[in-house]
Scaffold this active site. Sequence first.
Site, PDB file in Angstrom:
ATOM      1  N   GLY A 110       7.218 -30.453   6.866  1.00  0.00           N
ATOM      2  CA  GLY A 110       6.792 -31.510   5.669  1.00  0.00           C
ATOM      3  C   GLY A 110       7.774 -32.514   5.749  1.00  0.00           C
ATOM      4  O   GLY A 110       8.655 -32.526   6.686  1.00  0.00           O
ATOM      5  N   SER A 111       7.378 -33.483   4.674  1.00  0.00           N
ATOM      6  CA  SER A 111       8.380 -34.619   4.633  1.00  0.00           C
ATOM      7  C   SER A 111       9.858 -34.138   4.496  1.00  0.00           C
ATOM      8  O   SER A 111      10.708 -34.867   5.118  1.00  0.00           O
ATOM      9  CB  SER A 111       7.790 -35.631   3.782  1.00  0.00           C
ATOM     10  OG  SER A 111       6.691 -35.604   3.403  1.00  0.00           O
ATOM     11  N   PHE A 112      10.117 -33.297   3.677  1.00  0.00           N
ATOM     12  CA  PHE A 112      11.516 -33.173   3.274  1.00  0.00           C
ATOM     13  C   PHE A 112      12.002 -31.857   3.649  1.00  0.00           C
ATOM     14  O   PHE A 112      13.406 -31.756   4.231  1.00  0.00           O
ATOM     15  CB  PHE A 112      11.744 -33.098   1.800  1.00  0.00           C
ATOM     16  CG  PHE A 112      11.379 -34.403   0.986  1.00  0.00           C
ATOM     17  CD1 PHE A 112      11.650 -35.753   1.791  1.00  0.00           C
ATOM     18  CD2 PHE A 112      10.659 -34.387  -0.104  1.00  0.00           C
ATOM     19  CE1 PHE A 112      11.448 -36.836   1.127  1.00  0.00           C
ATOM     20  CE2 PHE A 112      10.330 -35.893  -0.622  1.00  0.00           C
ATOM     21  CZ  PHE A 112      10.773 -36.692  -0.185  1.00  0.00           C
ATOM     22  N   GLY A 113      11.434 -30.947   3.921  1.00  0.00           N
ATOM     23  CA  GLY A 113      11.670 -29.697   4.552  1.00  0.00           C
ATOM     24  C   GLY A 113      10.531 -28.874   5.045  1.00  0.00           C
ATOM     25  O   GLY A 113       9.494 -29.423   5.288  1.00  0.00           O
TER      26      GLY A 113
ATOM     27  N   VAL B 231       7.543 -26.020   5.848  1.00  0.00           N
ATOM     28  CA  VAL B 231       6.733 -25.010   5.101  1.00  0.00           C
ATOM     29  C   VAL B 231       6.676 -23.628   5.926  1.00  0.00           C
ATOM     30  O   VAL B 231       6.354 -23.662   6.983  1.00  0.00           O
ATOM     31  CB  VAL B 231       5.180 -25.626   5.209  1.00  0.00           C
ATOM     32  CG1 VAL B 231       4.434 -24.715   4.307  1.00  0.00           C
ATOM     33  CG2 VAL B 231       5.106 -27.071   4.575  1.00  0.00           C
TER      34      VAL B 231
ATOM     35  N   LYS C 175       6.754 -24.057   0.772  1.00  0.00           N
ATOM     36  CA  LYS C 175       6.976 -25.275   0.805  1.00  0.00           C
ATOM     37  C   LYS C 175       8.562 -25.421   0.374  1.00  0.00           C
ATOM     38  O   LYS C 175       8.789 -25.054  -1.004  1.00  0.00           O
ATOM     39  CB  LYS C 175       6.144 -26.383   0.237  1.00  0.00           C
ATOM     40  CG  LYS C 175       6.863 -27.773   0.467  1.00  0.00           C
ATOM     41  CD  LYS C 175       5.414 -28.498   0.221  1.00  0.00           C
ATOM     42  CE  LYS C 175       5.347 -30.053  -0.403  1.00  0.00           C
ATOM     43  NZ  LYS C 175       4.274 -30.821  -0.597  1.00  0.00           N
TER      44      LYS C 175
ATOM     45  N   ASP D 119      -3.082 -38.955  -2.383  1.00  0.00           N
ATOM     46  CA  ASP D 119      -2.812 -38.974  -1.256  1.00  0.00           C
ATOM     47  C   ASP D 119      -3.743 -37.897  -0.333  1.00  0.00           C
ATOM     48  O   ASP D 119      -3.578 -37.094   0.518  1.00  0.00           O
ATOM     49  CB  ASP D 119      -1.476 -38.318  -0.804  1.00  0.00           C
ATOM     50  CG  ASP D 119      -0.917 -38.302   0.736  1.00  0.00           C
ATOM     51  OD1 ASP D 119      -1.384 -39.359   1.320  1.00  0.00           O
ATOM     52  OD2 ASP D 119       0.290 -37.583   0.754  1.00  0.00           O
TER      53      ASP D 119
HETATM   54  N1  LIG Z   1      -0.704 -23.148   1.860  1.00  0.00           N
HETATM   55  C1  LIG Z   1      -0.673 -23.587   3.082  1.00  0.00           C
HETATM   56  N2  LIG Z   1      -1.265 -22.709   4.134  1.00  0.00           N
HETATM   57  C2  LIG Z   1      -1.404 -23.279   5.124  1.00  0.00           C
HETATM   58  N3  LIG Z   1      -0.660 -24.455   5.739  1.00  0.00           N
HETATM   59  C3  LIG Z   1      -0.089 -25.250   5.024  1.00  0.00           C
HETATM   60  C4  LIG Z   1      -0.122 -24.742   3.444  1.00  0.00           C
HETATM   61  N4  LIG Z   1       0.531 -25.650   2.795  1.00  0.00           N
HETATM   62  C5  LIG Z   1       1.166 -26.723   4.104  1.00  0.00           C
HETATM   63  N5  LIG Z   1       0.505 -26.309   4.959  1.00  0.00           N
HETATM   64  C6  LIG Z   1       0.793 -27.214   6.202  1.00  0.00           C
HETATM   65  O1  LIG Z   1       1.823 -27.927   5.956  1.00  0.00           O
HETATM   66  C7  LIG Z   1       1.550 -29.346   6.162  1.00  0.00           C
HETATM   67  C8  LIG Z   1       2.766 -29.935   5.269  1.00  0.00           C
HETATM   68  O2  LIG Z   1       2.426 -29.564   4.015  1.00  0.00           O
HETATM   69  P1  LIG Z   1       2.586 -30.628   2.744  1.00  0.00           P
HETATM   70  O3  LIG Z   1       1.580 -31.760   3.044  1.00  0.00           O
HETATM   71  O4  LIG Z   1       2.326 -29.718   1.383  1.00  0.00           O
HETATM   72  O5  LIG Z   1       4.086 -31.018   2.585  1.00  0.00           O
HETATM   73  P2  LIG Z   1       4.680 -32.491   2.436  1.00  0.00           P
HETATM   74  O6  LIG Z   1       6.325 -32.048   2.419  1.00  0.00           O
HETATM   75  O7  LIG Z   1       4.229 -33.075   1.392  1.00  0.00           O
HETATM   76  O8  LIG Z   1       4.249 -33.074   3.894  1.00  0.00           O
HETATM   77  P3  LIG Z   1       3.521 -34.317   4.247  1.00  0.00           P
HETATM   78  O9  LIG Z   1       4.442 -35.589   3.780  1.00  0.00           O
HETATM   79  O10 LIG Z   1       3.404 -34.222   5.823  1.00  0.00           O
HETATM   80  O11 LIG Z   1       2.428 -34.305   3.458  1.00  0.00           O
HETATM   81  C9  LIG Z   1       0.226 -29.454   5.727  1.00  0.00           C
HETATM   82  O12 LIG Z   1      -0.322 -30.536   6.463  1.00  0.00           O
HETATM   83  C10 LIG Z   1      -0.308 -28.261   6.168  1.00  0.00           C
HETATM   84  O13 LIG Z   1      -0.644 -28.164   7.668  1.00  0.00           O
END
Ligand SMILES: Nc1ncnc2c1ncn2[C@@H]1O[C@H](COP(=O)(O)OP(=O)(O)OP(=O)(O)O)[C@@H](O)[C@H]1O
Length: 352
Positions: free
Chosen positions: A43-46, A48, A63, A157
Site C-alpha cells: 500500500g502507500s504507507f505499509g 497489506v 492493511k 479515489d
Molecule cells: N481486502 C482485500 N482483499 C484483497 N486484496 C486487497 C484487500 N485490500 C487491499 N487489497 C490489495 O491491496 C492494494 C492496496 O490496498 P489499499 O488501496 O487499501 O491500500 P493503500 O495503502 O490505500 O494503497 P494505494 O495508495 O495503492 O491505494 C489494493 O489495490 C488491492 O490490490
Amino acid sequence: MCTCAKSQETNLLPTSTSIFLPEFPHREARPAHLQVTGVIAKGSFGPVLKVKDWVKGKTYAIKVLPKSEVLKHGVLEQAKEEVIIQRQLQHAFVLGLEDCWQSQNNLFIMCDYCRTGDLYTYWTLTGHFKEREVQVIAAELGSALGFLHDFGIMHRDLKMENILLTDQGHVCLADFGLSRRLERGAKAFTICGTIQYMAPEVLTGGPYSHAADWWSLGILLYTLAAGEFPLPPESDHSSMLSKVTEHPYEMPESFSPALALLLTELLCKTPMRRLRCLERYRTQRFFNGVSFDSQVLMKFPIQPILELKDHPNRLEKSTRGLTFDQLQNFECDLFDPPSSATDVSPAVPHQH
Ligand SMILES: Nc1ncnc2c1ncn2[C@@H]1O[C@H](COP(=O)(O)OP(=O)(O)OP(=O)(O)O)[C@@H](O)[C@H]1O
C-alpha cells in the site's frame, strides 16, 4: 465508575497511542489467533497482509499503517476517517470493516480478503472487457456509489486498483483512505485522488462534490471497455487540467450507442449537468433489462471474474513484487513473518 477507570487508563497511555483513540483501540497483546500467511500488496504507507484467523477459520486482509508514516504525511485525521466511514458501510458491493486496532508502532485495518485481487490486475490480464461485463460491473459499482452518497460519503479515489473482486464473482468498492463525509450540496476543495480519474473541478482545486465520483466512474468504465484510458497521465495537475479541458471525449466507434451515451453523460465537464445520481444512472438505456437490486445482482456472478481465480499470472501481478523477505525489514510489531516465502499455509494452527 467504569468510565472513570477507563479515562484514567487512557491518560496513562503515551501520546503516540492516545492520539489514535478512540477509532483505533489499543491492544498490547499479540492476537495469537491471527497468523500472517502472505503479502497481498504494497500500500502507500505499509503492506497489506493476508492473515488467517484460526478462531473463525477465515482469511482476512490487514492493511498495516505505520504510525510514523501516518504522522509524517499528516494524515492522522484521514486515517481515523477511513475507519469511521468503513465501519458504517454495509452493502453487497462495498468492502466492510471487520476490525481495527493499534499496537505501539502500527495501525491495523482488517477486512474480508478478496482472493481474486483487484480490477486493475484483471484489466491488465484481459486487455478490455465485453460490454455485457461492463454493464454488470457498472450496475454493481453504480449501486455502491449511490449507497455511499446517500450516506453523505464521497469516495474520492474511485479507480481500478480500489475495486476488489470477490470469490463469488462480483466487484467490491474498497480503500476509503481518501473518503470524506460531505453532506449533499456541500463542497470540498482538496485536490486528491489519482490524476487520470480526477474530474476537471477536482483538478482546478474545487469547489467539487459527489459529482466528481461519477466522473471517475465514467473514466473507469470507458477504460474497461476501450482497453485504454481516454487520456494518458500528466506529471502535474495543471497540465492534466489543460488536457482534460481540451479533450473532446469522443467515444470509440466500437462502443454501442447506449454505452457511448452513458459515458458522454458521466464525462460531462460541467458538474451541474453531469449524470450524478443513481436514479438517473439506472434508467440509462445501457442498463435496459438490468436490475439494480443487490440481491438480484448477487445471483448472477461475472463469469470471467470467477475464472480469474485460477489465472496463473494473477498472484504475481497483484502482489506487485512485495515478498516476505522484504517484510523482514518492516517492523510489524504484531506478527512474525515466516521465513522467506510469499505464501504459506501452516499445517498446525497457533495454540491460544
Ligand atoms: N481486502 C482485500 N482483499 C484483497 N486484496 C486487497 C484487500 N485490500 C487491499 N487489497 C490489495 O491491496 C492494494 C492496496 O490496498 P489499499 O488501496 O487499501 O491500500 P493503500 O495503502 O490505500 O494503497 P494505494 O495508495 O495503492 O491505494 C489494493 O489495490 C488491492 O490490490
